[in-house]
Design a protein around this motif. Structure first.
Motif, PDB file in Angstrom:
ATOM      1  N   UNK A 179       0.828  -1.211   0.000  1.00  0.00           N
ATOM      2  CA  UNK A 179       0.000   0.000   0.000  1.00  0.00           C
ATOM      3  C   UNK A 179       0.861   1.259   0.000  1.00  0.00           C
ATOM      4  N   UNK A 180       1.850   1.319   0.901  1.00  0.00           N
ATOM      5  CA  UNK A 180       2.602   2.574   1.069  1.00  0.00           C
ATOM      6  C   UNK A 180       3.531   2.865  -0.111  1.00  0.00           C
ATOM      7  N   UNK A 181       3.952   1.830  -0.858  1.00  0.00           N
ATOM      8  CA  UNK A 181       4.865   2.058  -1.985  1.00  0.00           C
ATOM      9  C   UNK A 181       4.150   2.017  -3.345  1.00  0.00           C
ATOM     10  N   UNK A 182       2.840   1.715  -3.365  1.00  0.00           N
ATOM     11  CA  UNK A 182       2.135   1.508  -4.639  1.00  0.00           C
ATOM     12  C   UNK A 182       2.129   2.747  -5.530  1.00  0.00           C
ATOM     13  N   UNK A 183       2.176   3.939  -4.935  1.00  0.00           N
ATOM     14  CA  UNK A 183       2.198   5.163  -5.749  1.00  0.00           C
ATOM     15  C   UNK A 183       3.575   5.822  -5.755  1.00  0.00           C
ATOM     16  N   UNK A 184       4.573   5.121  -5.205  1.00  0.00           N
ATOM     17  CA  UNK A 184       5.901   5.720  -5.062  1.00  0.00           C
ATOM     18  C   UNK A 184       6.934   5.040  -5.955  1.00  0.00           C
ATOM     19  N   UNK A 185       7.221   3.759  -5.683  1.00  0.00           N
ATOM     20  CA  UNK A 185       8.336   3.099  -6.371  1.00  0.00           C
ATOM     21  C   UNK A 185       8.153   1.589  -6.506  1.00  0.00           C
ATOM     22  N   UNK A 186       6.900   1.125  -6.559  1.00  0.00           N
ATOM     23  CA  UNK A 186       6.672  -0.318  -6.613  1.00  0.00           C
ATOM     24  C   UNK A 186       7.213  -0.943  -7.907  1.00  0.00           C
ATOM     25  N   UNK A 187       7.269  -0.176  -8.991  1.00  0.00           N
ATOM     26  CA  UNK A 187       7.881  -0.682 -10.230  1.00  0.00           C
ATOM     27  C   UNK A 187       9.357  -1.006 -10.003  1.00  0.00           C
ATOM     28  N   UNK A 188      10.052  -0.124  -9.289  1.00  0.00           N
ATOM     29  CA  UNK A 188      11.477  -0.359  -8.991  1.00  0.00           C
ATOM     30  C   UNK A 188      11.645  -1.515  -8.006  1.00  0.00           C
ATOM     31  N   UNK A 189      10.742  -1.598  -7.027  1.00  0.00           N
ATOM     32  CA  UNK A 189      10.782  -2.705  -6.057  1.00  0.00           C
ATOM     33  C   UNK A 189      10.619  -4.030  -6.808  1.00  0.00           C
ATOM     34  N   UNK A 190       9.677  -4.071  -7.760  1.00  0.00           N
ATOM     35  CA  UNK A 190       9.455  -5.279  -8.561  1.00  0.00           C
ATOM     36  C   UNK A 190      10.719  -5.689  -9.314  1.00  0.00           C
ATOM     37  N   UNK A 191      11.386  -4.737  -9.939  1.00  0.00           N
ATOM     38  CA  UNK A 191      12.574  -5.098 -10.731  1.00  0.00           C
ATOM     39  C   UNK A 191      13.725  -5.545  -9.819  1.00  0.00           C
ATOM     40  N   UNK A 192      13.869  -4.923  -8.650  1.00  0.00           N
ATOM     41  CA  UNK A 192      14.887  -5.380  -7.685  1.00  0.00           C
ATOM     42  C   UNK A 192      14.547  -6.773  -7.172  1.00  0.00           C
ATOM     43  N   UNK A 193      13.263  -7.017  -6.926  1.00  0.00           N
ATOM     44  CA  UNK A 193      12.805  -8.317  -6.425  1.00  0.00           C
ATOM     45  C   UNK A 193      13.203  -9.419  -7.419  1.00  0.00           C
ATOM     46  N   UNK A 201      -2.523  -4.330  -7.287  1.00  0.00           N
ATOM     47  CA  UNK A 201      -1.548  -3.326  -6.803  1.00  0.00           C
ATOM     48  C   UNK A 201      -0.172  -3.598  -7.387  1.00  0.00           C
ATOM     49  N   UNK A 202       0.191  -4.869  -7.443  1.00  0.00           N
ATOM     50  CA  UNK A 202       1.495  -5.262  -7.996  1.00  0.00           C
ATOM     51  C   UNK A 202       1.624  -4.791  -9.447  1.00  0.00           C
ATOM     52  N   UNK A 203       0.538  -4.938 -10.197  1.00  0.00           N
ATOM     53  CA  UNK A 203       0.455  -4.303 -11.516  1.00  0.00           C
ATOM     54  C   UNK A 203       1.102  -5.034 -12.671  1.00  0.00           C
ATOM     55  N   UNK A 204       1.619  -6.225 -12.476  1.00  0.00           N
ATOM     56  CA  UNK A 204       2.207  -6.947 -13.597  1.00  0.00           C
ATOM     57  C   UNK A 204       3.193  -8.000 -13.131  1.00  0.00           C
ATOM     58  N   UNK A 205       3.495  -8.946 -14.009  1.00  0.00           N
ATOM     59  CA  UNK A 205       4.413 -10.037 -13.671  1.00  0.00           C
ATOM     60  C   UNK A 205       5.722  -9.846 -14.414  1.00  0.00           C
ATOM     61  N   UNK A 206       6.836  -9.941 -13.695  1.00  0.00           N
ATOM     62  CA  UNK A 206       8.156  -9.787 -14.309  1.00  0.00           C
ATOM     63  C   UNK A 206       8.840 -11.135 -14.529  1.00  0.00           C
ATOM     64  N   UNK A 207       8.018 -12.167 -14.804  1.00  0.00           N
ATOM     65  CA  UNK A 207       8.557 -13.532 -14.929  1.00  0.00           C
ATOM     66  C   UNK A 207       9.572 -13.600 -16.072  1.00  0.00           C
TER      67      UNK A 207
END
Length: 298
Positions: A251-265, A292-298
């Motif tokens: 929730x707290x990162x969904x409008x901030x940097x969740x795209x970057x968190x996903x790529x680091x993950x 919220x996650x918004x997509x799969x980086x498989x």
């Protein structure tokens, strides 16, 4: 120039708070609840828009939207939806008051009120308390102080590895007050000087809550998205799920940097954030988290 948001949740286009309030009211009216309508709508609106919907809902129906949602939903799904409906600062404060989730403070720049400092720090003491108070001031230096890089690295070396016992106050002062970009330079200088990563020395020289908080400060200084990717991974790894942490970060990162968190993950672990959420959660709770996650980086 304003940096573009790296969040997965963007403000909905052609936003109409009245129409959205009607959709939510209809989803909760009569027998049964249309959970799908609720989660599809709320994950497709920014927090500011959700606040507009909440205000309009009260005007149109004379009822509090969050109370109605709580009455209709349950369990982890309810917790997630209520978190989405809470203004960001109020949500951070709730997390801090509930569980001293202090790391949220490391990544937001607003100052909190004295009451919160009292609440969060009331049951703590010593160097841990001092570091908490410094972080809650959100008053870090800005930029890189070139002249202090070597002396800061030297001070940290003298405070830990070079002496018998540990001078925790030096760790607290330097790590609590310097900017992230300055600290990254200090960590490099420290590694050259000592042969140790900063994290290794903290683990060796400190313990308990202070050690955990210092490590969080160091990891956030190195990379906020990488820190949160790691936080999400360990919230879901192994038996059971730390749902409070999972909800808080998503929730707290969904409008901030969740795209970057996903790529680091994806880079740090052998799977995508999307696939780990899918395998670790269920029902409407899972549906909302995946939106919220918004997509799969498989």
């Amino acid at each position: 120039m304003l940096q573009a948001s790296r969040g997965t949740v963007k403000a909905g286009t052609n936003f109409n708070a009245g129409a959205d309030a009607e959709v939510l009211h209809k989803a909760m009216k009569g027998l049964g609840t249309d959970e799908d309508a609720i989660l599809q709508l709320l994950t497709a609106r920014s927090n500011a828009q959700r606040q507009g919907i909440k205000d309009t809902y009260k005007t149109l129906f004379g009822k509090d939207l969050i109370d109605d949602l709580k009455g209709e939903l349950g369990g982890k799904f309810e917790s997630l939806i209520v978190a989405l409906m809470t203004p960001p600062i109020a949500y951070d404060v709730t997390c801090l008051r509930n569980a001293i989730k202090v790391v949220t403070c490391l990544c937001i720049s607003s100052e909190y009120d004295d009451d919160l400092e009292e609440d969060v720090c009331g049951d703590t003491s010593g160097h841990f308390k001092r570091l908490l108070v410094i972080l809650l001031q959100a008053n870090r230096q800005t930029g890189i102080q070139e002249g202090n890089i070597e002396s800061d690295a030297q001070a940290l070396f003298k405070a830990g590895e070079q002496k018998y016992g540990t001078d925790e106050q030096s760790f607290v002062t330097i790590l609590g007050n310097r900017s992230a970009e300055h600290l990254r330079k200090v960590f490099d200088a420290y590694m050259k000087m000592t042969g140790y990563e900063m994290e290794e020395s903290i683990q060796r020289e400190t313990s308990g809550n202070l050690s955990a908080l210092l490590l969080a400060v160091v990891k956030c200084a190195r990379s906020v998205p990488a820190y949160f990717a790691e936080t999400l991974y360990y919230a879901m790894k192994g038996a059971g799920t730390d749902d409070d942490t999972l909800i808080r970060v998503m929730v707290s990162r969904s409008e901030v940097d969740l795209l970057d968190i996903r790529s680091h993950f994806r880079r740090l672990f052998a799977c995508s954030l999307h696939s780990m959420i899918r395998g670790d959660t269920g029902g409407d709770y899972r549906k909302a988290l995946l939106l919220l996650c918004g997509g799969d980086d498989a």
